[in-house]
Design a protein around this motif. Structure first.
Motif, PDB file in Angstrom:
ATOM      1  N   GLU A 199       0.803  -1.248   0.021  1.00 19.69           N
ATOM      2  CA  GLU A 199      -0.011  -0.020   0.114  1.00 19.69           C
ATOM      3  C   GLU A 199       0.801   1.394   0.026  1.00 19.69           C
ATOM      4  OE1 GLU A 199      -3.009  -0.189   3.245  1.00 19.69           O
ATOM      5  OE2 GLU A 199      -3.148   2.196   2.994  1.00 19.69           O
ATOM      6  N   LEU A 200       1.974   1.207   1.089  1.00 21.03           N
ATOM      7  CA  LEU A 200       2.815   2.459   0.743  1.00 21.03           C
ATOM      8  C   LEU A 200       3.415   2.653  -0.483  1.00 21.03           C
ATOM      9  CD1 LEU A 200       4.776   2.088   4.398  1.00 21.03           C
ATOM     10  CD2 LEU A 200       2.728   3.620   3.690  1.00 21.03           C
ATOM     11  N   SER A 201       3.984   1.457  -1.100  1.00 17.54           N
ATOM     12  CA  SER A 201       4.638   1.718  -2.068  1.00 17.54           C
ATOM     13  C   SER A 201       3.803   1.814  -3.457  1.00 17.54           C
ATOM     14  CB  SER A 201       5.548   0.106  -2.409  1.00 17.54           C
ATOM     15  OG  SER A 201       6.136   0.025  -1.227  1.00 17.54           O
ATOM     16  N   ARG A 202       2.366   1.745  -3.392  1.00 14.62           N
ATOM     17  CA  ARG A 202       1.364   1.764  -4.584  1.00 14.62           C
ATOM     18  C   ARG A 202       1.723   0.563  -5.569  1.00 14.62           C
ATOM     19  NH1 ARG A 202      -1.248   4.405  -1.741  1.00 14.62           N
ATOM     20  NH2 ARG A 202      -1.978   6.533  -1.971  1.00 14.62           N
TER      21      ARG A 202
ATOM     22  N   ALA B  60      15.464   5.602  -3.232  1.00 13.90           N
ATOM     23  CA  ALA B  60      14.954   5.009  -4.436  1.00 13.90           C
ATOM     24  C   ALA B  60      13.220   4.847  -4.277  1.00 13.90           C
ATOM     25  CB  ALA B  60      15.191   3.689  -4.625  1.00 13.90           C
ATOM     26  N   SER B  61      12.912   4.564  -2.886  1.00 10.29           N
ATOM     27  CA  SER B  61      11.437   4.425  -2.829  1.00 10.29           C
ATOM     28  C   SER B  61      10.476   5.919  -2.992  1.00 10.29           C
ATOM     29  CB  SER B  61      11.043   4.043  -1.548  1.00 10.29           C
ATOM     30  OG  SER B  61      11.121   4.921  -0.353  1.00 10.29           O
ATOM     31  N   SER B  62      11.468   6.943  -2.471  1.00 12.99           N
ATOM     32  CA  SER B  62      11.064   8.171  -2.871  1.00 12.99           C
ATOM     33  C   SER B  62      11.008   8.639  -4.229  1.00 12.99           C
ATOM     34  CB  SER B  62      11.560   9.341  -1.747  1.00 12.99           C
ATOM     35  OG  SER B  62      11.641  10.644  -2.130  1.00 12.99           O
ATOM     36  N   ASN B  63      12.316   8.459  -4.909  1.00  8.51           N
ATOM     37  CA  ASN B  63      12.635   8.913  -6.247  1.00  8.51           C
ATOM     38  C   ASN B  63      11.613   8.427  -7.205  1.00  8.51           C
ATOM     39  OD1 ASN B  63      14.403  11.014  -6.585  1.00  8.51           O
ATOM     40  ND2 ASN B  63      16.017   9.497  -6.061  1.00  8.51           N
ATOM     41  N   LEU B  64      11.332   7.047  -7.121  1.00  6.95           N
ATOM     42  CA  LEU B  64      10.582   6.235  -8.121  1.00  6.95           C
ATOM     43  C   LEU B  64       9.046   6.355  -7.869  1.00  6.95           C
ATOM     44  CD1 LEU B  64      13.420   5.173  -8.569  1.00  6.95           C
ATOM     45  CD2 LEU B  64      12.338   3.064  -9.218  1.00  6.95           C
ATOM     46  N   SER B  65       8.744   7.251  -6.677  1.00 10.21           N
ATOM     47  CA  SER B  65       7.217   7.436  -6.524  1.00 10.21           C
ATOM     48  C   SER B  65       6.791   8.272  -7.782  1.00 10.21           C
ATOM     49  CB  SER B  65       7.040   8.202  -5.363  1.00 10.21           C
ATOM     50  OG  SER B  65       7.563   9.458  -5.056  1.00 10.21           O
ATOM     51  N   ARG B  66       7.578   8.890  -8.410  1.00 10.62           N
ATOM     52  CA  ARG B  66       6.857   9.821  -9.678  1.00 10.62           C
ATOM     53  C   ARG B  66       6.632   8.817 -10.880  1.00 10.62           C
ATOM     54  NH1 ARG B  66      13.137  11.877 -11.224  1.00 10.62           N
ATOM     55  NH2 ARG B  66      12.814  12.027  -8.791  1.00 10.62           N
ATOM     56  N   TYR B  67       7.098   7.749 -10.819  1.00 10.04           N
ATOM     57  CA  TYR B  67       6.345   6.986 -11.992  1.00 10.04           C
ATOM     58  C   TYR B  67       5.061   6.419 -11.521  1.00 10.04           C
ATOM     59  CZ  TYR B  67      11.133   7.328 -13.235  1.00 10.04           C
ATOM     60  OH  TYR B  67      12.329   7.605 -13.426  1.00 10.04           O
ATOM     61  N   ASP B  68       3.841   6.994 -12.235  1.00 11.84           N
ATOM     62  CA  ASP B  68       2.478   6.868 -11.628  1.00 11.84           C
ATOM     63  C   ASP B  68       1.616   6.609 -13.023  1.00 11.84           C
ATOM     64  OD1 ASP B  68       2.651   9.400 -12.740  1.00 11.84           O
ATOM     65  OD2 ASP B  68       1.931  10.540 -11.000  1.00 11.84           O
TER      66      ASP B  68
ATOM     67  N   ARG C 241      11.177  -4.701  -5.058  1.00 10.48           N
ATOM     68  CA  ARG C 241      11.636  -5.209  -3.541  1.00 10.48           C
ATOM     69  C   ARG C 241      12.351  -3.963  -3.166  1.00 10.48           C
ATOM     70  NH1 ARG C 241      13.688 -10.166  -5.198  1.00 10.48           N
ATOM     71  NH2 ARG C 241      15.252  -9.311  -6.341  1.00 10.48           N
ATOM     72  N   ARG C 242      13.104  -3.096  -3.896  1.00  3.40           N
ATOM     73  CA  ARG C 242      13.851  -2.110  -3.254  1.00  3.40           C
ATOM     74  C   ARG C 242      12.940  -0.877  -2.784  1.00  3.40           C
ATOM     75  NH1 ARG C 242      20.007  -1.719  -5.280  1.00  3.40           N
ATOM     76  NH2 ARG C 242      20.217  -3.777  -5.880  1.00  3.40           N
ATOM     77  N   ILE C 243      11.963  -0.625  -3.655  1.00  4.46           N
ATOM     78  CA  ILE C 243      10.839   0.044  -3.256  1.00  4.46           C
ATOM     79  C   ILE C 243      10.250  -0.191  -1.879  1.00  4.46           C
ATOM     80  CG2 ILE C 243       8.647   1.335  -3.876  1.00  4.46           C
ATOM     81  CD1 ILE C 243       9.539   1.180  -6.830  1.00  4.46           C
ATOM     82  N   MET C 244       9.924  -1.438  -1.567  1.00  2.36           N
ATOM     83  CA  MET C 244       9.166  -1.913  -0.576  1.00  2.36           C
ATOM     84  C   MET C 244      10.184  -1.961   0.550  1.00  2.36           C
ATOM     85  SD  MET C 244       6.844  -5.218  -1.955  1.00  2.36           S
ATOM     86  CE  MET C 244       6.154  -5.471  -0.682  1.00  2.36           C
ATOM     87  N   LEU C 245      11.326  -2.215   0.474  1.00  2.00           N
ATOM     88  CA  LEU C 245      12.367  -2.099   1.517  1.00  2.00           C
ATOM     89  C   LEU C 245      12.618  -0.484   2.009  1.00  2.00           C
ATOM     90  CD1 LEU C 245      14.240  -3.660   3.296  1.00  2.00           C
ATOM     91  CD2 LEU C 245      16.320  -3.327   1.471  1.00  2.00           C
ATOM     92  N   GLY C 246      12.673   0.128   0.921  1.00  2.30           N
ATOM     93  CA  GLY C 246      12.852   1.506   1.323  1.00  2.30           C
ATOM     94  C   GLY C 246      11.416   2.077   1.878  1.00  2.30           C
ATOM     95  N   SER C 247      10.332   1.774   1.459  1.00  2.00           N
ATOM     96  CA  SER C 247       9.137   2.253   2.281  1.00  2.00           C
ATOM     97  C   SER C 247       9.003   1.747   3.626  1.00  2.00           C
ATOM     98  CB  SER C 247       7.761   1.438   1.504  1.00  2.00           C
ATOM     99  OG  SER C 247       7.631   2.213  -0.013  1.00  2.00           O
TER     100      SER C 247
END
Lengths: 95, 492
Positions: A13-16, B317-325, B357-363
């Motif tokens: 959820e946090l990671s969308r 990375a989790s913050s930077n890659l949030s732009r891909y929507d 995996r890395r986005i989730m680890l970062g989150s």
């Protein structure tokens, strides 16, 4: 630290992100192995150590507040998957 | 003239003296790409028409005897996370597989101003996350020394292209070793510059406090020349340091005399391949012979570098890659009913597993309840790692170490075990955490003939001293002149 299925759902959820069951299981076991290793950090004495978020000290790099032309609208919209009337188009967000 | 044995500077000199034309050199490399890249897969895009047009334009200037920089007319290739105006920049990802940036990266602009001919875009791990180029959406790149093996990563295409004669030099990017480790695996030279030396404007962001663009070439002198072109202040990158381009004029006297080189004893421990250890220690002997002083010491907190790195890099990375929507650019899912669904489906279908995996680890490390135990702790470890380097550089001009604990491994061998892959970054990640420069140059071969790399680490902005040492080393050794052969003769 152990990551359970509930936490995996929260991280999705946090990671969308929406993971398949297979991906969820794999993510859970991989993240647990990685965290087991990362938890090694707990043994490092960091009392009174200032967190370092950036390699060098920074001072603000101000510039004059002048109005200047920004990027052209068409240029920015060029890569949009869908657009309408000079705007990005998305599914309806309000009823 | 055999271009495959010439450095970029040597080719540039021949072009300047009109013994070679930029067009014929460009054609030669495009021919090599056509012959070799079916096997190697270093390129995600070849710009044949564009490149020949650029070459013709530069040749006109040369024919008019305009005063041009040393690499004018020499072709180059660029990692696919570095933006090229109106030219696909896909970052090894399905997410950006249709993305044509509206602007070029500062580093590309500077290369073009210096007369570079851009041959194409180079394969990489998806969003630069990986050490093998196997996570690319466009398939793995093969190691030119053994096509069953990985070229390293994430700049695997950048290193393999140079090793396979598909480009005289290239640009890569290094967030935790992504220039140095592939250089080590492919037997080429590279520099990870001091943080802030090369503008990150137009580099697709992975971990903004760690990312740097840098050169990969056939020898360190080429790398220094490229770095002197792409470095220097750029107002469009807020973290660009306000210094002129790096000046290497003092770096090529060929001497290592009175250089103080520290070897961290604790780098030579379990997990280090015996052949790698031997080659690196023999390199230290070479430095001794040419007048350097070698000291052994303990570099503290080494074992905390990988945990701290993966916490910080994944958080950013989790913050930077949030732009891909799926809204502004990049991949958009066709299966979305509402806006939240559009975000989630586009990201889930557009990103590969390592990125997820890395986005989730970062989150996770940034989430409330875990922030202090992980993210803050990682930043504190980072402060201690930097302090360890600061103290070492009070005594030594540079640190000598292996670049990677092993030579190139087999394709598929580590891909299902992310932690094993991460452990290969042991000697490189701390350099990014501290923001300091390092070079990797070839220093030997293992029993099976796979290249081994040597890393020299210096304090911030000491690139000229690192290059001076690496240049003296290359004057006295010929590892960098050995050529990969495995890609020839149409192996799979």
């Amino acid at each position: 630290m152990k990551i359970d299925t509930e936490l995996i759902s929260y991280l999705e959820e946090l990671s969308r992100l929406k993971l398949s069951e297979d991906e969820k299981n794999k993510a859970q076991s991989d993240l647990n192995r990685i965290l087991d290793y990362i938890d090694k950090l707990a043994e490092l004495d960091t009392a009174d150590i200032e967190p370092l978020s950036h390699p060098f000290e920074f001072t603000n790099n101000f510039r004059e507040d002048e109005a200047k032309p920004s990027a052209d609208r068409e240029l920015i919209l060029k890569n949009a998957p869908e657009k309408k009337d000079g705007c990005f188009k998305v599914p309806k967000t309000v009823e | 003239m055999d271009l495959s044995t010439m450095t970029a500077l040597e080719i540039g000199k021949e072009i300047k003296q009109r013994r070679l034309s930029s067009v014929e050199v460009t054609k030669n490399f495009i021919e090599n790409i056509k012959n070799n890249d079916k096997t190697i897969n270093a390129y995600t895009l070849v710009l044949e028409e564009n490149a020949l047009k650029q070459a013709e334009q530069i040749q006109k200037k040369i024919d008019n005897s305009e005063d041009l920089p040393p690499l004018a007319g020499v072709p180059a290739a660029v990692k696919d996370n570095i933006c090229t105006k109106d030219i696909l920049t896909c970052c090894g990802s399905k997410m950006l597989s249709n993305f044509k940036p509206p602007y070029s990266a500062s580093a590309v602009e500077r290369l073009e101003q210096a007369g570079a001919v851009i041959l194409g875009k180079l394969n990489m791990d998806e969003f630069a996350m990986g050490g093998s180029t196997e996570t690319s959406y466009f398939g793995p790149t093969k190691n030119p020394w053994d096509t069953q093996k990985v070229p390293g990563g994430s700049s695997g295409g950048s290193a393999a292209a140079v090793a396979a004669d598909e480009a005289p030099y290239s640009l890569g990017s290094d967030t935790g070793g992504s220039i140095r480790q592939p250089c080590s695996f492919c037997g080429v030279s590279g520099i990870k510059p001091t943080y802030g030396s090369v503008s990150r404007y137009g580099l697709v962001a992975f971990a903004s406090s760690l990312d740097q663009i840098g050169p990969i070439g056939r020898d360190i002198k080429d790398c220094a020349e490229i770095l002197s072109v792409i470095s220097g202040h750029d107002f469009r990158d807020f973290t660009s340091v306000n210094r002129p381009a790096i000046d290497f004029s003092s770096s090529f006297d060929g001497s290592a005399k009175s250089l103080k080189i520290g070897i961290p004893k604790n780098y030579f421990s379990a997990g280090l391949d015996k052949d790698v250890e031997k080659a690196v220690l023999e390199a230290a002997e070479v430095f001794k012979k040419i007048g350097a002083q070698i000291y052994e010491f303990e570099l503290p907190t080494v074992e905390y570098a990988i945990p701290a790195y993966y916490i910080i890099a994944c958080a950013e990375a989790s913050s930077n890659l949030s732009r891909y929507d799926g809204v502004k650019y990049g991949y958009r899912s066709k299966n979305a009913e509402n806006i939240l669904d559009l975000f989630c489906s586009s990201r889930s279908e557009g990103f590969g597993m390592e990125v997820k995996r890395r986005i989730m680890l970062g989150s996770f490390v940034l989430s409330s309840g875990y922030y202090d135990a992980y993210y803050k702790k990682g930043l504190q470890a980072r402060a201690l790692i930097k302090k360890g380097f600061d103290e070492a550089f009070e005594k030594y001009d540079m640190i000598l170490s292996p670049t990677a604990p092993t030579v190139a491994f087999k394709i598929g061998e580590n891909i299902s075990d992310p932690l094993k892959m991460y452990l290969g970054d042991i000697y490189t990640v701390s350099v990014n955490l501290a923001g300091i420069p390092a070079v990797s140059v070839p220093c030997g071969f293992d029993k099976e003939g796979m290249p081994i790399g040597l890393q020299l680490i210096g304090k911030a902005f000491s690139e000229p001293v690192l290059v001076k040492a690496a240049y003296a080393f290359q004057l006295n050794t010929d590892f960098h002149k050995k050529k990969a052969q495995a890609f020839k003769g149409g192996e799979q």
